[in-house]
Design an enzyme around this catalytic site. Structure first.
Site, mmCIF file in Angstrom:
data_model
loop_
_atom_site.group_PDB
_atom_site.id
_atom_site.type_symbol
_atom_site.label_atom_id
_atom_site.label_comp_id
_atom_site.label_asym_id
_atom_site.label_seq_id
_atom_site.Cartn_x
_atom_site.Cartn_y
_atom_site.Cartn_z
ATOM 1 N N LEU A 95 0.860 -1.180 0.000
ATOM 2 C CA LEU A 95 0.000 0.000 0.000
ATOM 3 C C LEU A 95 0.896 1.229 0.000
ATOM 4 O O LEU A 95 1.963 1.223 0.628
ATOM 5 C CB LEU A 95 -0.905 0.028 1.241
ATOM 6 C CG LEU A 95 -1.955 -1.078 1.393
ATOM 7 C CD1 LEU A 95 -2.718 -0.888 2.703
ATOM 8 C CD2 LEU A 95 -2.915 -1.104 0.219
ATOM 9 N N ASP A 96 0.461 2.284 -0.676
ATOM 10 C CA ASP A 96 1.205 3.540 -0.649
ATOM 11 C C ASP A 96 1.324 4.059 0.783
ATOM 12 O O ASP A 96 0.486 3.758 1.640
ATOM 13 C CB ASP A 96 0.482 4.614 -1.475
ATOM 14 C CG ASP A 96 0.478 4.319 -2.963
ATOM 15 O OD1 ASP A 96 1.256 3.449 -3.397
ATOM 16 O OD2 ASP A 96 -0.308 4.956 -3.678
ATOM 17 N N VAL A 97 2.345 4.866 1.015
ATOM 18 C CA VAL A 97 2.515 5.503 2.325
ATOM 19 C C VAL A 97 1.249 6.268 2.720
ATOM 20 O O VAL A 97 0.835 6.252 3.875
ATOM 21 C CB VAL A 97 3.729 6.456 2.304
ATOM 22 C CG1 VAL A 97 3.804 7.264 3.597
ATOM 23 C CG2 VAL A 97 5.011 5.679 2.102
ATOM 24 N N GLY A 98 0.621 6.929 1.740
ATOM 25 C CA GLY A 98 -0.559 7.739 2.020
ATOM 26 C C GLY A 98 -1.868 6.987 1.974
ATOM 27 O O GLY A 98 -2.932 7.608 2.030
ATOM 28 N N THR A 99 -1.832 5.664 1.871
ATOM 29 C CA THR A 99 -3.042 4.846 1.859
ATOM 30 C C THR A 99 -3.097 4.006 3.124
ATOM 31 O O THR A 99 -2.109 3.368 3.498
ATOM 32 C CB THR A 99 -3.070 3.924 0.622
ATOM 33 O OG1 THR A 99 -3.022 4.711 -0.556
ATOM 34 C CG2 THR A 99 -4.328 3.072 0.602
#
Length: 302
Positions: free
Chosen positions: A135-139
């Site tokens: 998962l993305d850092v921002g997700t």
């Protein structure tokens, strides 16, 4: 000091001197000098400045004059949604990367689990051991990591076979038309940018969505992925003209993000459904929205 970095997908095919410069902050000339001196290696073998990098290979860089040891990676207690002898599913908070990568000095799922004494599968490169999805850092939301070798091998194959159901909830600007649909567009890196987009020759990428709630200015969507490309949901929805709220990187309106109190994209990995990779038993897990996403949605519903 020696820097060890698994080559990220985004640097695959790039010249060694250019990649080393980007990963270390050195000038390209200095990076080329290191390569000429045999101080840049790919999977243990010295490479020249013009050698092309391969995704997933281990890049070793001997850095002169650097601190004796890097700063310790921050560790936080990750919420665990499920755990047994074969796998662990964490409810990843925003601000935590899946694993170490270029330029990232914050906490990682892998680092936190290892620091907490969780024994993980050794499949994959050392800095991505046990990782079967990212998962993305921002997700935020649910992310699986394999603990046993059997689970690692089975899960990798299950993801290739699209046998894992991944459900996301996303807040998109505007109102998609139709209200339920499929986005089928190959994704690749845009020339000269870190951004991804729908490009000719990109990797096949398929996203299914349906509108759950429609509000003035934005809509809450349920999104199902057939593939798992980098930034896939963000890219596909932006290509439709409906970027995720709070995602200016892909064209979102900063005024909407400010009104909703968002400092990151409104995207949450809400559910996972699969047959257990070892026992075969049905497994379904769900995750509640974190506080920042709940607040933004509540402001939108007013």
């Amino acid at each position: 000091m020696q820097k060890l970095v698994p080559v990220p997908d985004g640097l695959a095919g790039e010249r060694a001197d250019s990649a080393v410069a980007r990963l270390t902050g050195l000038t390209r000339t200095r990076a080329a000098e290191l390569a000429a001196a045999g101080r840049v290696r790919l999977d243990g073998a010295p490479i020249g400045k013009s050698a092309k990098l391969v995704a997933g290979a281990l890049l070793e860089i001997d850095l002169p004059g650097a601190p004796a040891s890097p700063p310790a990676e921050p560790v936080i207690d990750l919420p665990v949604a499920y755990e047994d002898a074969d796998l662990i599913v964490v409810d990843k908070p925003v601000g935590v990367a899946a694993h170490a990568g270029p330029g990232w000095e914050g906490p990682t799922v892998l680092g936190c689990l290892l620091a907490q004494g969780v024994a993980l599968a050794r499949g994959g490169p050392g800095e991505r051991r046990g990782i079967v999805q990212r998962l993305d850092v921002g997700t935020s939301g649910l992310m699986m990591v394999a603990k046993s070798e059997a689970a690692y091998s089975a899960l990798k194959q299950m993801f290739r076979d699209r046998a894992v159901s991944k459900t996301y909830h996303a807040l998109a600007q505007g109102l998609p038309d139709p209200l339920r649909g499929t986005i089928d567009g190959p994704i690749g890196r845009l020339p000269g940018a870190f951004k991804f987009g729908i490009v000719e020759g990109g990797k096949p990428s398929i996203t299914h969505y349906q509108v759950l709630e429609a509000h003035p200015g934005a809509a809450l969507l349920q999104v199902e992925l057939e593939t798992g490309r980098t930034h896939q949901i963000r890219v596909h929805l932006a290509a439709m003209g409906h970027p995720l709220a709070g995602d200016p990187f892909y064209g979102a309106d900063p005024k909407l993000a400010q009104r909703l109190g968002l400092t990151r994209q409104w995207l949450h990995a809400q559910a996972l459904e699969l047959a257990h990779p070892v026992t075969g038993l049905a497994l379904r897990l769900e995750s509640d929205y974190p506080a920042d996403l709940k607040t933004a949605l509540a402001r939108l519903r007013i």
